[in-house]
Write a protein that holds these residues in place. Sequence first.
Motif, PDB file in Angstrom:
ATOM      1  N   TRP A  91       0.835  -1.291  -0.027  1.00  0.00           N
ATOM      2  CA  TRP A  91      -0.003  -0.093   0.101  1.00  0.00           C
ATOM      3  C   TRP A  91       0.905   1.378   0.033  1.00  0.00           C
ATOM      4  O   TRP A  91       0.558   2.177  -0.787  1.00  0.00           O
ATOM      5  CB  TRP A  91      -1.065   0.123   1.434  1.00  0.00           C
ATOM      6  CG  TRP A  91      -2.285  -0.735   0.905  1.00  0.00           C
ATOM      7  CD1 TRP A  91      -3.091  -0.294  -0.200  1.00  0.00           C
ATOM      8  CD2 TRP A  91      -3.210  -1.608   1.770  1.00  0.00           C
ATOM      9  NE1 TRP A  91      -4.478  -0.969   0.121  1.00  0.00           N
ATOM     10  CE2 TRP A  91      -4.249  -1.671   1.085  1.00  0.00           C
ATOM     11  CE3 TRP A  91      -2.484  -2.367   2.734  1.00  0.00           C
ATOM     12  CZ2 TRP A  91      -5.134  -2.884   1.607  1.00  0.00           C
ATOM     13  CZ3 TRP A  91      -3.602  -3.182   3.389  1.00  0.00           C
ATOM     14  CH2 TRP A  91      -4.896  -3.476   2.752  1.00  0.00           C
TER      15      TRP A  91
ATOM     16  N   LEU B 168       1.994   1.926  -3.439  1.00  0.00           N
ATOM     17  CA  LEU B 168       0.818   2.199  -4.438  1.00  0.00           C
ATOM     18  C   LEU B 168       0.515   3.661  -4.142  1.00  0.00           C
ATOM     19  O   LEU B 168       0.384   4.590  -4.847  1.00  0.00           O
ATOM     20  CB  LEU B 168      -0.433   1.393  -4.112  1.00  0.00           C
ATOM     21  CG  LEU B 168      -0.503   0.046  -5.001  1.00  0.00           C
ATOM     22  CD1 LEU B 168      -1.527  -0.832  -4.635  1.00  0.00           C
ATOM     23  CD2 LEU B 168      -0.022   0.043  -6.388  1.00  0.00           C
ATOM     24  N   TYR B 169       0.336   4.063  -2.830  1.00  0.00           N
ATOM     25  CA  TYR B 169      -0.061   5.525  -2.479  1.00  0.00           C
ATOM     26  C   TYR B 169       0.861   6.542  -2.863  1.00  0.00           C
ATOM     27  O   TYR B 169       0.320   7.509  -3.197  1.00  0.00           O
ATOM     28  CB  TYR B 169      -0.341   5.515  -0.981  1.00  0.00           C
ATOM     29  CG  TYR B 169      -1.727   4.585  -0.425  1.00  0.00           C
ATOM     30  CD1 TYR B 169      -2.557   4.030  -1.370  1.00  0.00           C
ATOM     31  CD2 TYR B 169      -1.810   4.460   0.882  1.00  0.00           C
ATOM     32  CE1 TYR B 169      -3.728   3.477  -1.006  1.00  0.00           C
ATOM     33  CE2 TYR B 169      -2.952   3.592   1.156  1.00  0.00           C
ATOM     34  CZ  TYR B 169      -3.959   3.429   0.426  1.00  0.00           C
ATOM     35  OH  TYR B 169      -4.877   2.495   0.605  1.00  0.00           O
TER      36      TYR B 169
ATOM     37  N   ASN C 200      -0.808   6.867  -6.626  1.00  0.00           N
ATOM     38  CA  ASN C 200      -1.758   7.895  -6.027  1.00  0.00           C
ATOM     39  C   ASN C 200      -1.190   9.200  -5.919  1.00  0.00           C
ATOM     40  O   ASN C 200      -1.730  10.402  -6.642  1.00  0.00           O
ATOM     41  CB  ASN C 200      -2.384   7.340  -4.852  1.00  0.00           C
ATOM     42  CG  ASN C 200      -3.371   6.073  -4.971  1.00  0.00           C
ATOM     43  OD1 ASN C 200      -2.976   4.971  -4.662  1.00  0.00           O
ATOM     44  ND2 ASN C 200      -4.258   6.214  -5.972  1.00  0.00           N
TER      45      ASN C 200
ATOM     46  N   TYR D  52     -11.834  -0.950  -3.503  1.00  0.00           N
ATOM     47  CA  TYR D  52     -11.500   0.513  -3.364  1.00  0.00           C
ATOM     48  C   TYR D  52     -12.211   0.991  -2.057  1.00  0.00           C
ATOM     49  O   TYR D  52     -11.512   1.856  -1.332  1.00  0.00           O
ATOM     50  CB  TYR D  52     -11.794   1.281  -4.555  1.00  0.00           C
ATOM     51  CG  TYR D  52     -11.484   2.777  -4.511  1.00  0.00           C
ATOM     52  CD1 TYR D  52     -10.261   3.100  -4.864  1.00  0.00           C
ATOM     53  CD2 TYR D  52     -12.458   3.558  -3.691  1.00  0.00           C
ATOM     54  CE1 TYR D  52     -10.086   4.596  -4.780  1.00  0.00           C
ATOM     55  CE2 TYR D  52     -12.399   4.885  -3.878  1.00  0.00           C
ATOM     56  CZ  TYR D  52     -10.983   5.489  -4.234  1.00  0.00           C
ATOM     57  OH  TYR D  52     -10.737   6.925  -4.102  1.00  0.00           O
TER      58      TYR D  52
ATOM     59  N   ASN E 129      -9.752  -0.307   1.333  1.00  0.00           N
ATOM     60  CA  ASN E 129      -8.524   0.769   1.137  1.00  0.00           C
ATOM     61  C   ASN E 129      -8.309   1.779   2.390  1.00  0.00           C
ATOM     62  O   ASN E 129      -9.354   2.415   2.639  1.00  0.00           O
ATOM     63  CB  ASN E 129      -9.109   1.399  -0.073  1.00  0.00           C
ATOM     64  CG  ASN E 129      -8.192   2.518  -0.999  1.00  0.00           C
ATOM     65  OD1 ASN E 129      -7.335   2.774  -0.411  1.00  0.00           O
ATOM     66  ND2 ASN E 129      -8.295   2.730  -2.003  1.00  0.00           N
TER      67      ASN E 129
ATOM     68  N   THR F 234      -3.187   0.292 -10.411  1.00  0.00           N
ATOM     69  CA  THR F 234      -3.567  -0.515  -9.085  1.00  0.00           C
ATOM     70  C   THR F 234      -4.204  -1.603  -9.475  1.00  0.00           C
ATOM     71  O   THR F 234      -4.683  -2.691  -8.534  1.00  0.00           O
ATOM     72  CB  THR F 234      -5.023   0.528  -8.778  1.00  0.00           C
ATOM     73  OG1 THR F 234      -5.652   0.948  -9.510  1.00  0.00           O
ATOM     74  CG2 THR F 234      -4.165   1.886  -8.133  1.00  0.00           C
TER      75      THR F 234
ATOM     76  N   SER G 115      -5.260  -4.934  -7.155  1.00  0.00           N
ATOM     77  CA  SER G 115      -6.515  -5.082  -6.478  1.00  0.00           C
ATOM     78  C   SER G 115      -7.199  -6.359  -6.366  1.00  0.00           C
ATOM     79  O   SER G 115      -7.778  -6.731  -5.404  1.00  0.00           O
ATOM     80  CB  SER G 115      -7.337  -4.277  -7.199  1.00  0.00           C
ATOM     81  OG  SER G 115      -7.018  -2.843  -7.314  1.00  0.00           O
TER      82      SER G 115
END
Length: 523
Positions: A129, A132-133, A137, A258, A262, A410, A414
């Motif tokens: 995470w 990814l973040y 993101n 999501y 999440n 993502t 996921s």
Amino acid sequence: MNFHPLDITVFVCYIVLIITVAILVSRKKKGEEQNTRDFFLAGNTLPWWAIGTSLIAANISAEQLIGMTGDGFTVGLAVASYELMAAATLIVVAKFFLPIFLEKRIYSMPQFLDIRYDGRVRTMLAILWLFLYVFVNLTSIMYLGAVCIKAVFGVPMMTAIICIATFSAIYTIVGGLKAIAYTDFIQVTFLVAGGLITTYLALDKFSGGAGIMPGLEMLVNRVPEKFDLIFTSDNPHYAYLPGIFLIVGPMWIINLNYWGCNQYITQRALAAKSLDEAQKGLIFAGFLKLLMPLIVVLPGIIAFALYAPIEKQDETYPWLLNTFLFPGVKGISFAALVAAIVGSLSSKTNSIATIFTMDIYKPFFGKNTSEHGLVTIGRITTAVSLVIAVMVAPQIENFGGGFKFIQEFTGFFSPGIFAIFIYGLFWKKATAQGAFWVAILTLPVSLIFYFVPQLYAIPFILRMGWVFLLLSIVMIVVSLMNKQERDPKAIVVTEGLFRTSNVFNVGAVVIILLLTVIYYTFW
């Protein structure tokens, strides 16, 4: 865009308002200090309206305002399924996911995985995470926001990125989640007001001043192909939005992962005063999601119908701002854009800080660290994540549209994350070993589907469905090898756990009825 002094005044007032509210709500009494529950979970004091608007602020950012408006220009109304189906998903998450999460009084999603599985799964998903973040993101939000600011002011891309990051950091680092949630209410007010005003003016202009309803009717007649919510397989955009699968099948993997698994989404609900407040907050967010196609998709269709001179789809939203808005409204709409960017940016950085502090630093490096020390680590993490994103963000320019970039990358993770959660929540035989192997195999299996030409030809939403099925087999087979009637750490569902209030139930029925009407009308 030529800014009138009135626009500058509106925008400056917005900036001052956000910072002032953030300072006021995060103030502590003399001698008191923020502890981790204050900084990361707003002291469990959030009411339903703050939860609902904060969910939207965390979700609707530059990738929606800019990315989905661009998709409205190139693809049409079908891309609104991401928004419409989210409203239905929020009902499921509120009723069946939240009661379990809030009962455990967790700080983070990785912490839940430790409770349900073990520390290995917690650490692996925490690292995933964080990656990814920060690298997907945060960077995409900064890039798309900078694209629009550059188009409006003509400032260099890097300068725009630094300004966005600095504004977000000012109140996020000091105030924590409580400051974010309460300023999000203001951010979403600007977002909805600015977006609806832009849509109204664009439709009115399209109709030649006859009004929005005649404008909408004329728009549907001018470009009927842009108003198909469900594509057939011969549509050139079917690979991106594969027809009925946007309502059933793999689309639910995207949405439930999501909205239900999440960190930067569920963290708002975890900070609620109570389960009932959290559930009402998600229903409120569901109604706000139904408005989003009017704000983020319809303007892009209008731009297409007006033959806007756009070379890249991410230029659609800046063109709309430059074309339709007059003094005062320009300031509101630009504030709405910045609100979307910094609201989502702040949400994600606070969640990054939560995961790193509570799931990486505390278990491995700071078991005896004081509450004040953990909050300090959270603030440092927020700053570091923003600095990294600032350096990486300019590279997003090499990846097509911003919204597609987020969905593709993502999408690698996921299916595996969702498999780990859905079986952990609702299958008593799911084991830590099964979850561990799913976590290990998530990226390799997704990459096989991505790089093998015959498999890549499958629409990416359907690829995610196949990956989920394969990883589900891994979870089931490995877990059954344990030969236990139930895993010792399985979730115990008590009587009445999933009972919801009348307010929630009525809201859920209304949302479902509205979705039925929308899909029936634009099928």
